[in-house]
Design a protein around this motif. Structure first.
Motif, PDB file in Angstrom:
ATOM      1  N   GLY A 167       0.819  -1.200   0.000  1.00  0.00           N
ATOM      2  CA  GLY A 167       0.000   0.000   0.000  1.00  0.00           C
ATOM      3  C   GLY A 167       0.852   1.247   0.000  1.00  0.00           C
TER       4      GLY A 167
ATOM      5  N   ALA B 208      -1.602  -4.046   5.569  1.00  0.00           N
ATOM      6  CA  ALA B 208      -2.063  -3.636   4.243  1.00  0.00           C
ATOM      7  C   ALA B 208      -2.950  -2.390   4.313  1.00  0.00           C
ATOM      8  CB  ALA B 208      -2.801  -4.776   3.539  1.00  0.00           C
ATOM      9  N   SER B 209      -2.726  -1.561   5.321  1.00  0.00           N
ATOM     10  CA  SER B 209      -3.509  -0.340   5.518  1.00  0.00           C
ATOM     11  C   SER B 209      -5.008  -0.615   5.627  1.00  0.00           C
ATOM     12  CB  SER B 209      -3.261   0.678   4.403  1.00  0.00           C
ATOM     13  OG  SER B 209      -1.904   1.025   4.363  1.00  0.00           O
ATOM     14  N   ASP B 210      -5.357  -1.797   6.102  1.00  0.00           N
ATOM     15  CA  ASP B 210      -6.761  -2.152   6.263  1.00  0.00           C
ATOM     16  C   ASP B 210      -7.055  -2.232   7.766  1.00  0.00           C
ATOM     17  OD1 ASP B 210      -9.188  -3.390   6.552  1.00  0.00           O
ATOM     18  OD2 ASP B 210      -8.762  -5.058   5.211  1.00  0.00           O
ATOM     19  N   PRO B 211      -7.891  -1.308   8.297  1.00  0.00           N
ATOM     20  CA  PRO B 211      -8.080  -1.269   9.749  1.00  0.00           C
ATOM     21  C   PRO B 211      -8.642  -2.561  10.317  1.00  0.00           C
ATOM     22  CG  PRO B 211      -9.627   0.208   8.654  1.00  0.00           C
ATOM     23  CD  PRO B 211      -8.645  -0.250   7.621  1.00  0.00           C
TER      24      PRO B 211
END
Lengths: 411, 321, 292
Positions: free
Chosen positions: A45, A88-91
């Motif tokens: 990301g 992966a910058s996914d909260p």
């Protein structure tokens, strides 16, 4: 390392018992005197470049301490171990995997990058009564929720640029006007608002603020507006890639200001290389430089830290590397103070922390963010391809070049 | 006769599964409760998508638009009532979020559903991005600064378990809705649209209204899920809810499980979530590659999904006998 | 007055790059109705290839275009022949789109392994030079990117119109069955088209790499950009891509100047949706099947 991950991945994916594997490996890691640091870093990301620097910083600190026989806490020797994953910058991915580490008994967490990740993970860690010391989330929201167990190495966003107007005031001839370009995300926005307010309060005229979307391919219209209404100083509160785009396009369109300040970007060697001689005179806020005069336990000096880092990695060093390593050093110092690895005791030690380290003096505010005076940034300027500290006065390694010559006059 | 019996078996099985799922947090470690949340959330999203995409064959690439609208409209409404008890706030947020989704979906439905196939998919992708950009860049929506959600949990109950049960209720309701639609006249109408829209229309199926209704139902469910999801995170920015990977996953669940079936999206979501979060959770820089590889293999090896594959295998066995 | 002219000029320059970056996507979509979600990653691969080659051979990045195009042509041909075509045959067109997305994820991950997630730039000597035309300012590197794009688009248009290859491609797109009856090997043509498309995507990557810092995650943007350009201009022709690209560029800079620099992406997607509603086949229509 990459290849190993692939092989591990393939085997785990192919073997049907892959699901059980994590239990086995983690259980082994917890036994004996090992301190495990958990948490996530964004390695894919848009934030991956900084993510990689942060990750290297953690590795540097852990390897160094382990090579020097581990650390002694309350009379017992400990080896350190990192257990990090890519969020992966996914909260929701970050929260889920943090939860797994909590289940497995991880007590001490390091932070991800970006407030929309750090905040939800901080909430989970706080709720579980464990600790987080992080370098990736500076947004005010993280520190205004009354969390007791979350500490940040940087001051909150709205306070980070507090000393900036003072730096501007010290320039001769004194600049009068400033424009701000910012990326429209939580961190940059709070930070830019802080800067605008501080500059207004100090009597500067703010000619314009320009908000950019998160993905930018062209800033020609912003630059056209800036050429039409040129400020003395242009400040960009943008991320690395966008900062470089802005600088390149400024050069390529001959958009000149007396001083260009970019909050992120010039700290990277790749940025300075890409601009070559044109990088001369661009300013950046930095939290640490290898030649800073800091001394401390473990890494005796900032220079020694840099030296050890270079012996392990070929990537150029940035302050994010040092900040990440400082998280671990701070944890250990606090544990030694507390003579314990119990989160509640370590927490109290962190809250009282006032340590001299290779990263500088470390002291947190009651809300958990870095003390804005002690841990706030200094101003650096690119001079002859290197970053020189120009502000505050007592840390200065070179005088400020001001006004910076126009792009086409740069030798 | 046998059909009725098999339906009854299915209902009993589903109820048993529901009870088992509701009690599962008692024995599961918190991490697996959290994974369970994601499985339920994803399965419900997949089912909501399937009401339009699976039944009627209109593949939306913009389901995240409604997740985002539900979360942000609900959250902004809740912020207006900051002093009210959290449970009340949540109900108001739920009403506001789903109403917004319903209205916006109804307005969009007739023009967008005129497009077919790939054009509809692209248009929905565009719709999702328009809403994401506006949400992020218009200050009153607070997309860039982020929105904080109150803790609506019940005192004494672990929030993970609370949200797990909430997602379970939502997923069960979605399944029920999808099942009722599937066996109704409306549902058969949607299937006929998938098979041959023009013929269906010629035979008197009110295709326009059916498509629009399915679109709205699907949107409202997504909105409700979005709001619950936002609460379970506690703080969201635009990037947390308007995600292209969500758009895509909603489709992948059905593809993996079985297109047009009810069990398909559930199986698909369970497999994908467990795979990406449990099996591949440890790998620093490999999971993206693995997910990509999985998609490729899926399309090539099981084009009709696992349900299709299973049916084929069972069918083959029967023939052999 | 000056500002609006400057804005329009900036928009046209930007639009030329958008157009070249989208033409391959448009061609594939026009000829075989496949949505290639790995288009953006091929663009980014083009930029990386140019970076390596121009350093290795010590030549101007624009001179690496033939090499990059050749390499990506081969890649595109093989990719279509042995992956995408299989997916189309075994499953459906829509499922083939998922396959390309999976490939995009894998390639992006591979790029991160090879090149690290850091952004890179390609800086030819003229990267920082600008010139004035009247009172308008142009930056040389963007203008050369625009020129490259126009030349390549014209070449492609000419090839499609006047060569045997072009005729076969057009015939296959218009009347697949008839073309096959005339002895055209449709699979081979599809693969050729994919190869050409990948080659042009790679070439656009070079132009983009000279103008913008690039990193693996940028691929998503270039795929989305292709969507918008194609719906705006029309499917399957270089002219459609050009019209769509230029319009998009102008809309972008105008929005940034007069609505706010944060809004170009919002307008871009709004136009995408509106265009689909009003005229789904784009301004110039579908070059291959006007009736669709």
């Amino acid at each position: 390392m990459h290849r190993r991950d692939v092989i591990r991945g393939l085997s785990a994916g192919l073997v049907a018992g892959g699901i059980a594997a994590p239990f086995v490996s983690r259980a082994a890691a917890q036994s004996g005197k090992t301190l495990v640091f958990g948490g996530s870093v964004p390695l894919s990301g848009a934030a991956a470049e900084t993510g990689l620097n942060v990750n290297n910083g953690y590795i540097t600190a852990v390897d160094y301490l382990n090579e020097h026989g581990g650390v002694e806490i309350g009379g017992e020797k400990y080896q350190l171990k990192l257990s990090l994953f890519d969020d992966a910058s996914d909260p929701s991915r970050a929260v889920t995997l943090i939860q797994r580490q909590l289940d497995e008994g991880t007590q001490f967490f390091l932070g991800s990058f970006g407030s929309n990740i750090v905040l939800p993970t901080a909430a989970v860690v706080e709720r579980a009564g464990k600790l987080m010391v992080q370098t990736g989330g500076g947004s005010d929201q993280i520190f205004t929720k009354g969390y007791k167990n979350i500490f940040g190495m940087y001051p909150r966003a709205s306070r980070q640029t507090r000393s900036t107007p003072e730096f501007f005031k010290g320039l001769k001839p004194e600049p009068r006007s400033i424009s701000v370009v910012l990326t429209n995300d939580a961190f940059s926005k709070t930070s830019a608002q802080g800067m605008v307010n501080d500059c207004k309060a100090a009597g500067f005229e703010v000619l314009g603020t320009y908000e950019l979307p998160e993905k930018v391919t062209d800033v020609s219209s912003v630059l056209a507006a800036i050429r039409a209404k040129t400020p003395d100083i242009l400040a960009c509160v943008t991320h690395d890639q966008d900062s470089l785009l802005i600088a390149r396009q400024m050069i390529a369109t001959g958009t000149n200001v007396k001083l260009l300040l970019q909050e992120l970007g010039p700290q990277l060697a790749s940025y300075r290389e890409s601009l070559g001689k044109y990088a001369e005179g661009i300013c950046v806020h930095t939290y640490w430089e290898p030649d800073a005069p800091f001394k401390g336990k473990f890494f005796p000096t900032a220079a020694k830290f840099a030296e050890y880092y270079h012996s392990k990695f070929t990537r150029p060093i940035t302050y994010h590397v040092a900040g990440a390593a400082a998280c671990i050093v701070t944890y250990i110092l606090a544990m030694q103070d507390a003579k314990s690895t119990e989160p509640a005791k370590v927490r109290d030690a962190l809250a009282k922390a006032d340590y001299e380290t290779f990263y500088g003096r470390i002291k947190f505010t009651p809300d958990g963010d870095g003390d804005p005076l002690l841990m706030g940034p200094s101003m650096a300027q690119v001079q002859k391809g290197k970053l020189e500290l120009v502000f505050p006065e007592n840390a200065r390694t070179a005088p400020t070049i001001y006004p910076v010559p126009p792009w086409d006059k740069k030798a | 006769m046998t059909r009725q019996r098999s339906e009854r078996t299915w209902i009993c099985l589903s109820l048993a599964a529901l009870v088992a799922a509701a009690l599962a947090p008692l024995v599961l470690a918190p991490f697996y409760v959290r994974v369970g949340q994601l499985v339920l959330y994803s399965a419900a999203l997949g089912l909501a998508w399937a009401i339009l995409g699976g039944f009627a064959g209109y593949w939306s690439f913009g389901q995240s638009a409604f997740i985002g609208i539900g979360a942000f409209v609900g959250g902004l409404a809740e912020a207006e009532l900051a002093t009210a008890p959290p449970a009340l706030q949540f109900l108001v947020g739920l009403a506001a979020g789903s109403a917004a989704c319903a209205v916006i979906a109804a307005l969009l439905a007739y023009p967008v559903l005129r497009l077919r196939g790939i054009y509809f998919a692209i248009a929905m992708l565009g719709v999702a991005h328009v809403f994401a950009e506006l949400n992020n860049n218009i200050d009153i929506f607070q997309g860039s600064l982020g929105l904080t959600f109150p803790n609506i949990g019940i005192a004494g109950l672990d929030p993970h378990v609370f949200y797990y049960e909430l997602f379970l209720v939502a997923a069960a309701a979605t399944l029920l809705a999808a099942w009722l639609i599937r066996r109704s006249r409306f549902g058969y109408g949607l299937l006929s649209i998938r098979e041959d829209e023009d013929t269906a229309r010629m035979l008197g199926v009110p295709t326009e209204h059916y498509k629009a209704a399915a679109f709205v139902v699907s949107a409202v469910i997504a909105g409700v899920l979005g709001l619950i999801y936002a609460h379970s995170l506690g703080y969201i920015t635009t990037g947390s809810v308007y995600r292209d990977d969500t758009n895509l996953n909603a489709i992948v669940y059905s593809l993996l499980g079985g297109m047009g079936t009810l069990i398909g999206p559930i199986i698909g979501a369970a497999i994908l979530v467990v795979l990406t979060h449990v099996v591949l959770g440890d790998f620093l820089d490999f999971h993206m590659f693995a997910t990509g590889l999985l998609l490729v293999l899926l399309v090539l090896l099981a084009p009709s999904g696992l349900v299709g594959l299973a049916r084929k295998l069972v069918g083959r066995k029967k023939v052999r006998r | 007055m000056n500002l609006i002219l400057q804005t329009l000029a900036d928009g046209l320059v930007l639009g030329g790059i958008y157009a070249l970056a989208a033409v391959g996507f448009s061609l594939i979509f026009g000829v075989m109705q496949v949505i290639n979600l790995s288009h953006g990653v091929i663009v980014v691969i083009g930029a990386y290839l140019a970076l390596i080659l121009s350093r290795l051979l010590a030549v101007d990045p624009l001179l690496t275009i033939p090499l990059v195009m050749a390499a990506l042509f081969v890649f595109g041909y093989a990719y279509q022949r042995w992956l995408v075509q299989l997916a189309v045959e075994r499953s459906s067109l829509l499922a083939s789109m998922l396959l390309t997305f999976g490939v995009a994820l894998m390639l992006r991950n591979i790029l991160v392994w090879i090149f690290s997630p850091d952004f890179k730039t390609i800086s030819p000597p003229y990267a920082f030079v600008h010139f004035h035309l009247g009172e308008l300012t142009f930056d040389l590197v963007r203008v050369s990117a625009l020129a490259t794009s126009l030349v390549l688009l014209c070449l492609l248009a000419a090839a499609l119109h006047w060569t045997r290859f072009g005729r076969i491609v057009r015939a296959t797109a218009q009347q697949n069955l008839a073309a096959r009856l005339c002895g055209v090997d449709a699979r081979h043509v599809y693969a050729l088209t994919f190869g050409v498309s990948a080659a042009f995507a790679g070439a656009s990557g070079i132009a983009i790499g000279m103008v913008l810092p690039f990193a693996p995650p940028d691929e998503a943007f270039w795929t989305l950009n292709a969507f918008v350009v194609v719906t705006l201009g029309g499917v399957g022709s270089p002219a459609g891509a050009l019209v769509g690209g230029l319009l998009l560029g102008i809309v972008n800079t105008l929005t940034a100047q007069y609505v706010g620099p944060a809004f170009p992406n919002a307008t871009m997607f709004l136009i995408l949706v509106l265009m689909l509603l009003v005229r789904p086949s784009g301004l110039l229509g579908n070059a291959f099947s006007p009736s669709r």
